[in-house]
Design a protein around this motif. Structure first.
Motif, mmCIF file in Angstrom:
data_model
loop_
_atom_site.group_PDB
_atom_site.id
_atom_site.type_symbol
_atom_site.label_atom_id
_atom_site.label_comp_id
_atom_site.label_asym_id
_atom_site.label_seq_id
_atom_site.Cartn_x
_atom_site.Cartn_y
_atom_site.Cartn_z
ATOM 1 N N ASN A 84 3.004 13.823 10.870
ATOM 2 C CA ASN A 84 3.014 12.362 10.916
ATOM 3 C C ASN A 84 4.374 11.842 11.348
ATOM 4 O O ASN A 84 4.486 10.981 12.230
ATOM 5 N N TRP A 114 -7.914 11.638 4.359
ATOM 6 C CA TRP A 114 -6.579 11.514 4.952
ATOM 7 C C TRP A 114 -6.044 12.873 5.359
ATOM 8 O O TRP A 114 -5.463 13.033 6.426
ATOM 9 N N CYS A 129 0.659 4.664 10.136
ATOM 10 C CA CYS A 129 1.689 5.514 9.527
ATOM 11 C C CYS A 129 2.692 5.968 10.572
ATOM 12 O O CYS A 129 3.908 5.996 10.313
ATOM 13 N N ASN A 174 2.432 15.428 6.473
ATOM 14 C CA ASN A 174 3.587 14.529 6.502
ATOM 15 C C ASN A 174 4.571 14.857 7.621
ATOM 16 O O ASN A 174 5.102 13.950 8.274
ATOM 17 N N ASP A 183 -5.446 3.986 9.770
ATOM 18 C CA ASP A 183 -4.299 3.989 8.864
ATOM 19 C C ASP A 183 -3.265 5.034 9.278
ATOM 20 O O ASP A 183 -2.052 4.803 9.161
ATOM 21 N N LEU A 184 -3.716 6.194 9.761
ATOM 22 C CA LEU A 184 -2.767 7.231 10.167
ATOM 23 C C LEU A 184 -1.947 6.807 11.382
ATOM 24 O O LEU A 184 -0.773 7.163 11.498
ATOM 25 N N LEU A 208 -7.834 10.340 -0.206
ATOM 26 C CA LEU A 208 -6.870 11.378 0.179
ATOM 27 C C LEU A 208 -7.551 12.560 0.862
ATOM 28 O O LEU A 208 -6.977 13.178 1.769
ATOM 29 N N GLU A 244 2.477 4.503 1.219
ATOM 30 C CA GLU A 244 3.277 5.657 0.816
ATOM 31 C C GLU A 244 4.205 6.110 1.938
ATOM 32 O O GLU A 244 5.385 6.394 1.722
ATOM 33 N N GLY A 277 -2.266 5.038 2.058
ATOM 34 C CA GLY A 277 -1.505 5.993 2.847
ATOM 35 C C GLY A 277 -0.364 5.344 3.597
ATOM 36 O O GLY A 277 0.746 5.877 3.656
#
Length: 267
Positions: A77, A36, A110, A74, A106-107, A33, A144, A141
Motif C-alpha cells: 500500500n 481488505w 489509502c 501495508n 477504500d484501498l 478486514l 488507519e 481502513g
C-alpha cells in the motif's frame, strides 16, 4: 453508491467471486478486514490505471513493489502510494492524486494518503491539514492508513504536531478527534514506536486531558490504548493520571478509559 449495509465474509474462502472481482476492479469498498486483506492490490492498480487512462505508470510502480524485501498489505500500500506520487510529480499530473483521493475504492484512497505522507515538500502543518480529509473518512481502513502515512513526519516534528493535534480534539467529527491520539500512540500498531512519548508521556498530556471524557467509544478506546502503551514504560505516569481523573471526572466515559489504561498494570 457505497454499499454500507454489506457485512462481508468471515474468511477469504467465503468471499463470493463476484464481490472479489468488484473489489479488485475498485468498484466497491471492502466491508471488513477479511476483504481488505483479500484484495490483490497489483490487480487493483492495473485496473485503476487503465480506468484513469494512465497505464503507463503501471510498470515503474510494479518494479518498486517487486523490489520490496517484505511484501505485506501495508508495505505494498505504501509503495504504491509513494510511487504514484512520484509519477504525478514527474508527469506534472496533479489530477492523478485528486482522482485517487476521492475514489470509490477504500484501498485506492489509502494510496492517496501516502501522496501526502511521503511528500517531502510539505511542511508538517500542511501535511496534517491535508490528511484530515482522510482522517475523517467513513472507511476504517482509510482512517488507519491515514495516521500511518504521516506518523514518520509527526515523529520528526513532534512538538509542533502535538500543538496542531490538540486543536483536533475539539473537532465535531469523532474520527478526527480519534486521530489526535491514535497517530501519536507511544507504541502504536504496525509502526515505529515514539521514543520521546514512551519515556516522557507528559508531552501528550494536553491532548489526553482534552479527551478524557469524550462521548465517543471510538475515541475512548484510543485514549485508553494510548495510556496502556505508556504504562509499559511509565506506569507511574499512568497510575497518577488515572487517580487524578477519578477525582476530576467521575463520569462513565472516563471510568471506561481508566479501565483500559490500567489493564496491563493490573494483570
Amino acid at each position: 453508491m457505497k454499499d454500507i449495509k454489506r457485512k462481508g465474509a468471515r474468511s477469504t474462502k467465503d468471499i463470493p467471486d463476484f464481490i472479489l472481482k468488484q473489489l479488485n476492479n475498485g468498484e466497491i469498498e471492502t466491508a471488513n478486514l477479511v476483504e481488505w486483506l483479500a484484495v490483490n492490490q497489483i490487480v487493483l492498480l492495473e485496473n485503476i490505471l487503465k480506468q484513469l487512462n494512465r497505464f503507463r505508470y503501471f510498470e515503474p510502480v510494479l518494479i518498486a513493489v517487486n523490489n520490496l524485501k517484505k511484501q505485506t498489505v501495508n508495505t505494498i500500500n505504501e509503495v504504491i502510494g509513494t510511487e504514484l506520487l512520484k509519477q504525478s510529480i514527474l508527469n506534472d499530473d496533479t489530477d492523478l492524486i485528486t482522482n485517487i483521493s476521492t475514489h470509490e475504492s477504500d484501498l485506492v484512497r489509502c494510496w492517496a494518503t501516502y501522496s501526502i505522507g511521503r511528500n517531502e515538500k510539505l511542511k508538517i502543518e500542511d501535511m496534517l491539514e491535508q490528511i484530515q480529509f482522510f482522517a475523517a473518512d467513513t472507511h476504517f481502513g482509510v482512517r488507519e492508513i491515514s495516521w500511518l502515512a504521516v506518523r514518520p513526519a509527526i515523529m520528526r516534528n513532534l512538538n509542533q504536531s502535538l500543538e496542531i493535534l490538540l486543536k483536533w480534539t475539539f473537532n465535531d467529527n469523532e474520527n478526527i478527534r480519534r486521530f489526535a491520539t491514535e497517530s501519536i500512540r507511544p507504541r502504536g500498531v504496525w509502526c515505529e514506536h515514539i521514543a520521546a512519548l514512551k519515556q516522557k508521556p507528559e508531552l501528550g498530556l494536553s491532548i489526553l486531558n482534552s479527551l478524557k471524557a469524550d462521548p465517543s467509544k471510538y475515541v475512548q478506546d484510543s485514549v485508553g490504548n494510548w495510556l496502556n502503551d505508556a504504562s509499559k514504560t511509565r506506569p507511574d505516569f499512568v497510575i497518577d493520571l488515572c487517580k487524578r481523573w477519578k477525582v476530576e471526572s467521575s463520569v462513565k466515559e472516563t471510568t471506561y478509559i481508566i479501565k483500559k489504561a490500567l489493564r496491563t498494570i493490573e494483570k
